[in-house]
Design an enzyme around this catalytic site. Sequence first.
Site, PDB file in Angstrom:
ATOM      1  N   ASP A 134       1.556   0.352 -10.593  1.00 56.09           N
ATOM      2  CA  ASP A 134       2.507  -0.249 -10.597  1.00 56.09           C
ATOM      3  C   ASP A 134       3.749   0.630 -11.522  1.00 56.09           C
ATOM      4  OD1 ASP A 134       2.015  -2.043  -8.574  1.00 56.09           O
ATOM      5  OD2 ASP A 134       2.173  -3.756  -9.701  1.00 56.09           O
ATOM      6  N   GLU A 162       0.463   4.166  -4.522  1.00 51.00           N
ATOM      7  CA  GLU A 162      -1.187   4.756  -4.098  1.00 51.00           C
ATOM      8  C   GLU A 162      -1.222   5.940  -4.835  1.00 51.00           C
ATOM      9  OE1 GLU A 162      -3.525   3.534  -3.012  1.00 51.00           O
ATOM     10  OE2 GLU A 162      -2.040   1.077  -2.464  1.00 51.00           O
ATOM     11  N   HIS A 208      -2.407   5.525  -8.886  1.00 47.55           N
ATOM     12  CA  HIS A 208      -3.997   5.164  -8.827  1.00 47.55           C
ATOM     13  C   HIS A 208      -4.568   7.088  -9.034  1.00 47.55           C
ATOM     14  CE1 HIS A 208      -4.334   1.558  -8.614  1.00 47.55           C
ATOM     15  NE2 HIS A 208      -3.827   1.506  -7.114  1.00 47.55           N
TER      16      HIS A 208
HETATM   17 ZN   LIG Z   1      -3.536  -0.494  -6.136  1.00 50.88          ZN
END
Ligand SMILES: [Zn+2]
Length: 410
Positions: free
Chosen positions: A357, A276, A279
Amino acid sequence: MVLTLAAGLIGLRLAAQLALNVLNASEVRRHAAGPPPAVAAMMDAATYGRAVGYSLAKLRFDSIVDTVDAAVLAAALASGVLPWLYAPFRALAPDGSWNGALYLLATGLLLGLVSLPFDWWGQFRLEQRFGFNQSTLRLWVADKLKGMLLVVGIGFPLLWALLGLVRWTGDRWWLWGFALLFGFQLLLIVLYPRLILPLFNRLTPLAAGELRERLLALADRTGFRARTIQVMDGSRRSAHSNAFFTGFGRFRRIVLYDTLVDQLAPGELEAVLAHEIGHYKRGHIPKMLAVSAALQAGGFALVAWLARSAWFNAAFGFPPRELAPTFLLFGLLSGLVTFWFSPVFNLVSRHHEYEADAFARDAVHGPGPLVDALRKLARKNLSNLTPHPLYSGFHYSHPTPVERERALTG
Ligand SMILES: [Zn+2]
């Protein structure tokens, strides 16, 4: 002619949706007896069997919903019911904007009623059957009522202002309209976790302890400087688990579902949080906002052009050059076109997921914890690990867990 074109687009989208569902179901069935090795590594045979059943049941349900949606849209446009309903609202104040706003809300709520039984069935039959439903009829009804009040409470003043802009700003109204709507969306992003989310869920700061220390240390290490990490009682409604990120700048916050906290080990949760944060650090939120702003500006320009034309409203039985009907028709029809672009948006979104990721892998020094988390979540959520590529192209904003694991370890 315009009506025929609309009917053609409705038929074309429905045909594509049904074909994608059939294609995907046959792909799931093709693997049902023996999963590919990468899938077998993620799920034991019993869980895989249940995931196959869940995927097939959802696809059948989606086909019914898609068909009903198309039929309702076609009937609404062809029957003349929309202009028939417009007449009494228009008579209230022929030069007003508030009555146009009321008409749009009334029509939206009426059309929304059609989806209610399907929503109920999805929650209390489909999700229930696979052990995901945790909601009660009482909570479900309360959610719907609150949602409706929010739509009216927020939608009415906003639509009123949008429809009134023409009178105040002339031909360039659509630029002001875009600025108003986009500004309002930015405000909503800030207010949503503070004012709206708490109407539906209880949010509590993650309790002090090893997990909290570990997550805050990660936030520090990655330069995220989280003040709080909040846990949301998602388990009140569903056993599905999730984590998300809302807001931007000073107002950013990370929300973990309680189901996620229960299902994952501390190291795995750390990896999910790192994803998260990824992002955020990779600038995905402002990028998506910029794309959305460009699309909305284009949408407003199109509405303004259609509203100026003599033919658009008239083709559907409305008086020409009136803004409220043009807004309604645009709202009903735009999905027929944007559907075909969803693979492009999903491609961008999946690219962002891979980036987040990779960020998480570096932040927790290796792919292990995120891979473990993805495997566990795929099992708990009964994810379809063998979608047809065309289906996932149209419907998946995230790569499948198998694809993510391959990218993480490859
Ligand atoms: Zn995501």
